[in-house]
Design a protein around this motif. Structure first.
Motif, PDB file in Angstrom:
ATOM      1  N   GLY A 116       0.952  -1.344   0.037  1.00 36.67           N
ATOM      2  CA  GLY A 116       0.077   0.143  -0.026  1.00 36.67           C
ATOM      3  C   GLY A 116       0.989   1.421  -0.052  1.00 36.67           C
ATOM      4  N   ILE A 167      -1.002   6.660   4.425  1.00 39.77           N
ATOM      5  CA  ILE A 167       0.129   6.054   5.503  1.00 39.77           C
ATOM      6  C   ILE A 167       1.487   5.709   4.687  1.00 39.77           C
ATOM      7  N   ALA A 216      -1.929   1.296  -9.038  1.00 40.35           N
ATOM      8  CA  ALA A 216      -1.103   2.462  -8.088  1.00 40.35           C
ATOM      9  C   ALA A 216       0.365   2.196  -8.117  1.00 40.35           C
ATOM     10  N   ILE A 261      -0.746  -2.302  -5.977  1.00 39.86           N
ATOM     11  CA  ILE A 261      -1.570  -2.966  -7.029  1.00 39.86           C
ATOM     12  C   ILE A 261      -1.389  -2.193  -8.467  1.00 39.86           C
TER      13      ILE A 261
HETATM   14  P1  NAI Z   1      -4.965   4.415   1.338  1.00 43.25           P
HETATM   15  O1  NAI Z   1      -6.341   4.108   0.524  1.00 43.25           O
HETATM   16  O2  NAI Z   1      -4.540   5.687   1.156  1.00 43.25           O
HETATM   17  O3  NAI Z   1      -4.113   3.654   0.692  1.00 43.25           O
HETATM   18  C1  NAI Z   1      -4.047   2.082   0.732  1.00 43.25           C
HETATM   19  C2  NAI Z   1      -3.217   1.629  -0.416  1.00 43.25           C
HETATM   20  O4  NAI Z   1      -3.226   0.259  -0.436  1.00 43.25           O
HETATM   21  C3  NAI Z   1      -3.742   2.412  -1.701  1.00 43.25           C
HETATM   22  O5  NAI Z   1      -2.488   2.746  -2.571  1.00 43.25           O
HETATM   23  C4  NAI Z   1      -3.837   0.684  -2.187  1.00 43.25           C
HETATM   24  O6  NAI Z   1      -3.614   0.965  -3.918  1.00 43.25           O
HETATM   25  C5  NAI Z   1      -3.063  -0.080  -1.634  1.00 43.25           C
HETATM   26  N1  NAI Z   1      -3.542  -1.570  -1.768  1.00 43.25           N
HETATM   27  C6  NAI Z   1      -4.757  -2.134  -1.895  1.00 43.25           C
HETATM   28  N2  NAI Z   1      -4.815  -3.363  -2.051  1.00 43.25           N
HETATM   29  C7  NAI Z   1      -3.390  -3.729  -2.158  1.00 43.25           C
HETATM   30  C8  NAI Z   1      -2.609  -5.086  -2.261  1.00 43.25           C
HETATM   31  N3  NAI Z   1      -3.245  -6.095  -2.464  1.00 43.25           N
HETATM   32  N4  NAI Z   1      -1.450  -4.928  -2.313  1.00 43.25           N
HETATM   33  C9  NAI Z   1      -0.726  -3.873  -2.263  1.00 43.25           C
HETATM   34  N5  NAI Z   1      -1.332  -2.731  -1.996  1.00 43.25           N
HETATM   35  C10 NAI Z   1      -2.599  -2.606  -1.944  1.00 43.25           C
HETATM   36  O7  NAI Z   1      -5.370   4.135   2.907  1.00 43.25           O
HETATM   37  P2  NAI Z   1      -4.347   4.561   4.137  1.00 43.25           P
HETATM   38  O8  NAI Z   1      -5.087   5.679   4.804  1.00 43.25           O
HETATM   39  O9  NAI Z   1      -2.817   4.431   3.921  1.00 43.25           O
HETATM   40  O10 NAI Z   1      -4.951   3.222   4.954  1.00 43.25           O
HETATM   41  C11 NAI Z   1      -4.316   1.799   5.050  1.00 43.25           C
HETATM   42  C12 NAI Z   1      -4.991   0.807   5.775  1.00 43.25           C
HETATM   43  O11 NAI Z   1      -4.562   1.039   7.110  1.00 43.25           O
HETATM   44  C13 NAI Z   1      -6.362   0.825   5.856  1.00 43.25           C
HETATM   45  O12 NAI Z   1      -7.048  -0.485   5.913  1.00 43.25           O
HETATM   46  C14 NAI Z   1      -6.869   1.643   7.031  1.00 43.25           C
HETATM   47  O13 NAI Z   1      -8.073   1.296   7.319  1.00 43.25           O
HETATM   48  C15 NAI Z   1      -5.653   1.111   8.049  1.00 43.25           C
HETATM   49  N6  NAI Z   1      -5.193   1.790   9.275  1.00 43.25           N
HETATM   50  C16 NAI Z   1      -5.067   0.987  10.378  1.00 43.25           C
HETATM   51  C17 NAI Z   1      -4.640   1.757  11.457  1.00 43.25           C
HETATM   52  C18 NAI Z   1      -4.502   0.970  12.583  1.00 43.25           C
HETATM   53  O14 NAI Z   1      -4.283   1.466  13.995  1.00 43.25           O
HETATM   54  N7  NAI Z   1      -4.289  -0.391  12.599  1.00 43.25           N
HETATM   55  C19 NAI Z   1      -4.819   3.307  11.467  1.00 43.25           C
HETATM   56  C20 NAI Z   1      -4.971   3.893  10.466  1.00 43.25           C
HETATM   57  C21 NAI Z   1      -5.410   3.091   9.237  1.00 43.25           C
END
Ligand code: NAI
Length: 329
Positions: A11, A16, A46, A43
């Motif tokens: 991702g 993040i 992206a 993916i």
């Molecule tokens: P985002 O939507 O900005 O980025 C996610 C990225 O993951 C995208 O670029 C997407 O293309 C990529 N992605 C999707 N499927 C993929 C795969 N199979 N292989 C590789 N990359 C893939 O989301 P953000 O804000 O960066 O958050 C990411 C995750 O972190 C979300 O699931 C969010 O809910 C989670 N999160 C968890 C927290 C925790 O405390 N554990 C805190 C904040 C967010």
């Protein structure tokens, strides 16, 4: 060629990822004497955006950054990886049921776990950030043949850090003064932020704050902080999530100051009534590169009830991914 650490971030083009990669490359995660090789998994749609981030990483001329590779190939991404930070996940879309969400993420974390089993270095340490983090970690671990389940963890450090900050602000202390906070259970609104054993500059927190504040403000605020950030910032937590991921990996790899504890989602050994094998948040210390659950903590009645409720949610998520065939019995 060197003693560099290979770190795979999934991702990588997300928000993040953007807050995380520059700090890793600058040495803030593993120390300013450890060269790093970055592998960015995205993916296909992206990959180009991740390549843009890689260009900016180049443009920082970080002395510790030995190489960056961007790929959409899961096997290549984890080849020789020492640390895997699984950030990319499938968000819940409109009208998506929980089972759909678990299934979509099973389709991501199952193959990633399998690739880690096939390709990663023997010292691989994996932290799952992408939600539902605990159950995604459970799925990845179940697919990683030959790798101990203990090497798969889920991040609850952001919840922990949020709890520390709330207690410090309430008591007028600094965050350094706070110890003994625990996040129990699932990284979800059912989590239990527990300050019943916390101290503030050595004094029991329960002597400094009212029970009603703990019940009506502290617990719900920490558990729902993610929604509060979205409401105020207009986007979900990113820099604080990246910071927590760095804290988690740094403590895991480098160890912690003796006496202090933190929280992490790790495979239960059955401690504190959490069924063995579930990935649940616990009070932990890191020693010799392993997480250890802090023993003999007293659990009051309110905590017991809340921990059990969060663990019940973890059990239902596990049962759902079992019935979807994403993990075996
Ligand atoms: P985002 O939507 O900005 O980025 C996610 C990225 O993951 C995208 O670029 C997407 O293309 C990529 N992605 C999707 N499927 C993929 C795969 N199979 N292989 C590789 N990359 C893939 O989301 P953000 O804000 O960066 O958050 C990411 C995750 O972190 C979300 O699931 C969010 O809910 C989670 N999160 C968890 C927290 C925790 O405390 N554990 C805190 C904040 C967010």
């Amino acid at each position: 060629t060197t003693n560099a650490t290979t770190i795979t971030v999934t991702g990588a083009a997300g928000q993040i990822g953007y807050a995380l990669l520059f700090r890793i490359a600058s040495g803030q995660m593993l120390g300013d004497d450890v060269p790093v090789k970055l592998r960015l998994l995205e993916i296909p749609q992206a990959v180009r955006a991740a390549e843009g981030t890689a260009m900016e990483l180049d443009d920082c001329a970080f002395p510790l950054l030995e190489s960056i590779e961007v790929t959409d190939n899961v096997h290549h991404a984890f080849d020789g990886a020492n640390v895997a930070m699984l950030v990319g996940a499938r968000p819940r879309g409109a009208g998506m049921e929980r089972a759909d969400l678990l299934e979509a993420n099973g389709g991501i974390f199952g193959p990633q776990g399998a690739a880690i089993g096939e390709r990663a270095a023997s010292d691989i340490r994996t932290v799952v950030v992408g939600n539902p983090a605990n159950t995604n970690a459970l799925i990845a671990a179940a697919h990683a043949d030959g790798i101990p389940a203990e090497r798969f963890t889920a991040m609850t450090r952001l919840d922990h850090n949020r709890a520390v900050a709330q207690l410090a602000q309430k008591t007028g202390a600094t965050v350094d003064d706070i110890d003994g906070i625990t996040i129990w259970g699932n990284h979800s609104a059912t989590q239990h932020p527990d300050l019943s054993n916390a101290t503030v500059a050595g004094r029991p927190a329960t002597e400094l704050v009212e029970d009603t504040w703990v019940r009506d403000e502290f617990i719900p605020r920490v558990a729902k902080r993610g929604a509060e950030i979205i409401d105020v910032r207009g986007a979900s937590s990113a820099a604080s999530a990246a910071n927590a991921a760095i804290d988690h990996v740094r403590d895991w790899v480098l160890g912690m100051v003796p006496g202090a504890w933190t929280s992490a989602g790790i495979v239960s050994d059955g401690s504190y009534g959490v069924p063995e094998g579930l990935v649940s948040s616990f009070p932990v210390i890191s020693r010799g590169g392993e997480w250890e659950i802090v023993p003999n903590i007293e659990i009051d009645a309110i905590s017991r009830e809340r921990i059990d409720a969060s663990v019940a949610e973890l059990i239902s998520e596990r049962d759902a991914v079992r019935s979807l065939g994403l993990i075996r019995d």
